[in-house]
Design a protein around this motif. Structure first.
Motif, PDB file in Angstrom:
ATOM      1  N   UNK A 193      11.026  44.632  58.057  1.00 54.78           N
ATOM      2  CA  UNK A 193      10.197  45.701  57.492  1.00 54.78           C
ATOM      3  C   UNK A 193       9.269  45.170  56.400  1.00 54.78           C
ATOM      4  N   UNK A 194       9.652  44.104  55.742  1.00 51.97           N
ATOM      5  CA  UNK A 194       8.795  43.581  54.677  1.00 51.97           C
ATOM      6  C   UNK A 194       7.788  42.570  55.223  1.00 51.97           C
ATOM      7  N   UNK A 195       8.264  41.599  56.000  1.00 52.61           N
ATOM      8  CA  UNK A 195       7.381  40.505  56.432  1.00 52.61           C
ATOM      9  C   UNK A 195       6.994  40.630  57.906  1.00 52.61           C
ATOM     10  N   UNK A 196       7.752  41.393  58.672  1.00 54.97           N
ATOM     11  CA  UNK A 196       7.511  41.540  60.111  1.00 54.97           C
ATOM     12  C   UNK A 196       7.475  40.179  60.804  1.00 54.97           C
ATOM     13  N   UNK A 250       4.224  44.483  58.892  1.00 52.99           N
ATOM     14  CA  UNK A 250       4.485  43.910  57.567  1.00 52.99           C
ATOM     15  C   UNK A 250       4.178  44.939  56.492  1.00 52.99           C
ATOM     16  N   UNK A 251       5.046  45.035  55.503  1.00 56.95           N
ATOM     17  CA  UNK A 251       4.835  45.954  54.393  1.00 56.95           C
ATOM     18  C   UNK A 251       5.413  47.348  54.593  1.00 56.95           C
ATOM     19  N   UNK A 252       6.110  47.583  55.702  1.00 56.30           N
ATOM     20  CA  UNK A 252       6.667  48.925  55.967  1.00 56.30           C
ATOM     21  C   UNK A 252       7.964  49.150  55.192  1.00 56.30           C
ATOM     22  N   UNK A 253       7.927  48.798  53.915  1.00 60.26           N
ATOM     23  CA  UNK A 253       9.146  48.854  53.101  1.00 60.26           C
ATOM     24  C   UNK A 253       9.576  50.279  52.775  1.00 60.26           C
TER      25      UNK A 253
END
Lengths: 309, 309
Positions: A231-234, B153-156
């Motif tokens: 979810x953060x870096x994919x 990316x960034x889907x935190x």
């Protein structure tokens, strides 16, 4: 030919890899304790590989060392390597001075990420999730190792997941590392078994409720670590390595089962196919030593097919 | 000269930026609802900027659009833009066909990350943390926008932080977005105030315990989002933007206070200086429109000093 060392708390791996990245020699040494002993172990590793190859140390295109702790890659200085018995060591300068040539130093988990990455020919991004005494990840983003602004990229073991959890040595409470790591098992399941996780799993399989709870938290939170990374870096792939990865397919299957279960509840997670992104480092592959050998080397993955064994 | 659009749920920003990245024109339009109306709004934005500049659309070095939803940047197709009233729109092809030239399409949060990044001349890595209806981040790593393997990316916002928390539209429970976003406030603090967060803060300031609890969870979890971003990616800077960032310095001060408090408990977190890495997007800066204009442009930050106003 490149030479890599992985200096661990008890053992040091030394490898030689060829231009295609295949391991062509490997030796294992007992790691000395304390700064001087660690330097001697590293020197012995380099010299042993060189002698066996019948070449001098200048013959290697690069020499790299992976080591636990906080590493200043510019200076080759290692900080806070508690398990190795020192607080600061200018390993790059000392080993380089003894060898009369440059030596690259990298944090062991980041080196292992680079080593694991070379096993995946068509991948452009991956995380190496190390389940050792602690929990940490190494990231490869757009084909290159990403250390972060201050070398802290991948320190996901210190993301809290339970406000009522155990106090972590880092000072926070309920960090991922307090439930999904070797130290988490040692704390929750005291045993004389040399491999505590095996004792834990045997007890859980035999119906021990406490052991079952510890095992569930372990698996759930390895899956949670995968979720944080994607979810953060994919990243395309999360490769699980470290001591606990020796559990092999039963660990991987359980983590995938948890991820697949979450996908049933969440169409969003389902679309990300987390369970299909997780894999295990091949048993016995010396990822950190191979990665250390490849630190700074041009990544030529076209010829890397032979690595995937 | 480059042209960028930021298509939001109610308003569309259109900007022209010069070669150094400075905004030289800006217009704001009401966004139409539904696929055809969104395309018409975009077309109107482009033509308005072109007419005001006295040039044809072919005169722009690039035209880019930032838009909510899942964007296939290769085809310019937008999926799941619920607030705009469509499930799928081939925006790049349709707008490009009308204009007779290429148009780049990017997710609005990722575009805003690129726009915010250009305000930070000496930075190589940053996260843009968007606190809008939802919570999401855009990442710039080693000087380039990082979309991730599948654009996730960034889907935190969908990292769970409370197993007993509210059900999230994503299907999970207790996601960051359920406690630290505009929708989180709307759910927990129903009000007729057009800016619910102001009503919430006023009530909290007046001693309302429920409002105080909601505010605490909001601030704590914005701080938690910063911690996730730094521990995972170790970005140099986290820039907070989006609707809630209009709260300005009081929001930033509170988030920094929480991060500084954690540092008192954790030497590890203290060493990362989280509180010093957080900043706010300058009020009124059209980050997503500027970023959309710059999608695919070479990043020449040497000449970017003039952007920092």
């Amino acid at each position: 030919m490149r030479l890599g060392l992985d200096i661990g708390g008890t053992k040091t791996d030394a490898v030689a890899v060829d231009d295609t990245g295949s391991v062509i020699d490997r030796v294992r040494l007992v790691t000395g304790f304390g700064a001087d002993a660690v330097v001697r172990t590293a020197l012995e590793g380099v010299e042993t590989i060189a002698v066996r190859a019948g070449v001098g140390v200048s013959a290697f295109d690069s020499i790299g060392v992976g080591i636990p702790g906080q590493v200043d890659t510019a200076s080759g200085t290692v900080m806070h390597a508690v398990n190795l018995g020192f607080d600061e060591l200018d390993l790059g300068a000392r080993l380089g001075g003894m060898l009369g040539r440059g030596v690259k130093v990298e944090n062991d988990v980041k080196a292992a990420a680079l080593g694991a990455y070379h096993l995946l020919p068509s991948t452009r991004s991956m995380a190496y999730l190390n389940l050792g005494t602690g929990l940490a990840a190494g990231l490869v983003i757009d084909g290159a190792l990403w250390r972060g602004a201050r070398g802290a990229a991948g320190e996901i073991g210190h993301i809290p997941v339970d406000p009522h959890g155990a106090l972590c040595p880092c000072g926070q409470r309920g960090c991922l590392e307090t439930v999904a790591s070797g130290s988490a098992i040692a704390r929750q399941w005291p045993t004389d078994d040399p491999v505590p996780v095996l004792s834990l799993l045997a007890a859980a399989d035999a119906g021990d409720a406490v052991a079952g709870g510890i095992r569930s938290r372990l698996i759930d939170n390895v899956a949670a670590a995968v979720r944080v990374l994607v979810l953060t870096v994919d990243v395309e792939v999360v490769v699980i390595g470290g001591g606990l990865s020796a559990l092999g397919d039963p660990l991987l299957d359980e983590v995938r089962r948890v991820l697949a279960g979450w996908a049933l509840e969440s169409p969003f997670l389902a679309s990300l196919e987390l369970d299909r992104r997780v894999s295990l480092l091949p048993a016995g592959f010396p990822a950190a030593a191979v990665g250390a050998a490849l630190v700074g080397a041009p990544i030529e993955k076209e010829g890397a097919g032979s690595w995937q064994r």
